[in-house]
Design a protein around this motif. Structure first.
Motif, short mmCIF file in Angstrom:
data_model
loop_
_atom_site.label_atom_id
_atom_site.label_comp_id
_atom_site.label_asym_id
_atom_site.label_seq_id
_atom_site.Cartn_x
_atom_site.Cartn_y
_atom_site.Cartn_z
N UNK A 118 60.14 43.05 48.87
CA UNK A 118 60.35 43.21 47.75
C UNK A 118 59.64 42.94 46.28
N UNK A 119 59.34 41.62 47.03
CA UNK A 119 58.40 41.24 45.66
C UNK A 119 57.34 41.14 45.49
N UNK A 120 56.67 41.85 46.74
CA UNK A 120 55.23 42.64 47.34
C UNK A 120 54.73 43.55 46.31
N UNK A 121 56.17 44.65 46.51
CA UNK A 121 55.75 45.45 44.91
C UNK A 121 55.93 45.02 43.74
N UNK A 122 57.15 43.88 43.47
CA UNK A 122 57.15 43.70 42.00
C UNK A 122 55.90 42.73 41.54
N UNK A 123 55.09 42.38 42.36
CA UNK A 123 54.41 41.58 41.74
C UNK A 123 52.88 42.12 41.68
N UNK A 124 52.84 43.28 42.68
CA UNK A 124 51.75 44.40 42.30
C UNK A 124 52.12 45.61 41.11
N UNK A 125 53.20 45.86 40.64
CA UNK A 125 53.53 46.12 39.51
C UNK A 125 53.38 45.75 38.20
N UNK A 126 54.08 43.96 38.40
CA UNK A 126 53.48 43.24 36.76
C UNK A 126 51.97 42.82 36.66
N UNK A 127 50.90 43.22 37.81
CA UNK A 127 49.97 43.17 37.83
C UNK A 127 49.21 44.01 37.07
N UNK A 128 49.51 44.88 37.42
CA UNK A 128 49.71 46.78 36.83
C UNK A 128 50.02 46.65 35.20
N UNK A 129 51.35 45.82 35.04
CA UNK A 129 51.31 45.34 33.48
C UNK A 129 50.70 45.11 32.77
N UNK A 130 50.15 44.10 33.81
CA UNK A 130 49.46 42.81 32.42
C UNK A 130 48.21 43.10 32.31
N UNK A 131 47.31 44.52 33.04
CA UNK A 131 46.11 45.38 32.93
C UNK A 131 46.41 45.50 32.08
N UNK A 132 47.56 46.16 31.54
CA UNK A 132 47.55 46.79 29.69
C UNK A 132 47.41 46.39 28.80
N UNK A 133 47.64 44.85 28.89
CA UNK A 133 48.00 45.15 27.67
C UNK A 133 46.23 43.73 27.05
N UNK A 134 46.24 43.56 25.61
CA UNK A 134 44.71 43.31 25.58
C UNK A 134 44.62 42.58 23.81
N UNK A 135 46.69 42.36 23.25
CA UNK A 135 46.60 40.62 23.04
C UNK A 135 46.48 39.79 23.81
N UNK A 136 45.94 38.96 23.12
CA UNK A 136 45.38 37.34 24.17
C UNK A 136 46.63 36.85 24.43
#
Length: 220
Positions: A118-136
């Motif tokens: 399941x860590x594969x999906x959790x990692x993928x989702x975490x990367x998607x959330x990171x892409x939404x961030x713009x505050x350094x």
């Protein structure tokens, strides 16, 4: 944060090697926080075999006790609406459609959990959330958290990446951005597509889902 110098050059660049364990012996997540009561907060995914559904708790409790899981904390399922029968059937022909659907990701996560990946999906989702961030500051904090949870060899949720991608991540962690893990995310996406997805389509989880929608259609 720890860095080491690449050998062989007087002006060698520093390479990120992960958090300083002497200063941060634990992950950024508080593992001492109490477990949430799933019965009082049922998942929106009750139409399938979600781990948080109260009617399915006994089965999953026995399964958790019967295996030595490497995931100490499993996040809740994504909030989603019940998919149509057409959408469920479309997943069989397109991994991309499955991954674009929150309901599809929830079903696939349940399958990955049975395969201890399941860590594969959790990692993928975490990367998607990171892409939404713009505050350094937020980008740096989330990037460090992803590194500690999924990239570090000390993590029980470490994902499988080749040395080239790992070296690239180490360099990028000197100045994290929303796209620090893009290459790693693509590699894990490809792994899930080629390795896990075919087994998912032949799994009891997906076949039961198809049977349920077929039964519902015949009854209506």
């Amino acid at each position: 944060m720890c860095f080491r110098k690449r050998p062989g050059s007087a002006a060698a660049a520093q390479i990120y090697t992960g958090p300083d364990l002497s200063e941060s012996p634990m992950s950024r997540y508080d593992r001492n926080q109490p477990t949430r009561n799933h019965r009082s907060n049922p998942c929106c995914f009750c139409w399938c075999c979600c781990c948080s559904c109260s009617w399915n708790e006994d089965r999953n409790r026995r399964r958790r006790l019967s295996r030595d899981t490497k995931l100490e904390i499993v996040p809740h399922c994504e909030v989603c609406s019940k998919p149509s029968s057409e959408e469920i059937r479309s997943w069989a022909g397109s991994f991309e459609k499955l991954m674009k659907s929150p309901a599809g990701r929830n079903v696939f996560r349940e399958f990955l959990r049975t395969e201890y990946s399941e860590e594969n999906m959790l990692f993928w989702l975490a990367c998607e959330e990171l892409k939404k961030e713009y505050c350094r500051p937020s980008v740096e904090e989330k990037a460090r958290g992803i590194y500690e949870d999924y990239i570090s060899i000390l993590s029980p949720k470490e994902v499988s990446l080749d040395s080239r991608v790992r070296e690239m991540i180490n360099r990028r962690m000197q100045d994290p951005s929303p796209h620090t893990f893009d290459d790693a995310q693509l590699q894990i996406y490809t792994l899930m597509h080629r390795d896990s997805f075919p087994r998912f389509l032949n799994s009891g989880i997906y076949k039961s889902l198809l049977q349920n929608i077929s039964r519902s259609s015949s009854e209506s």
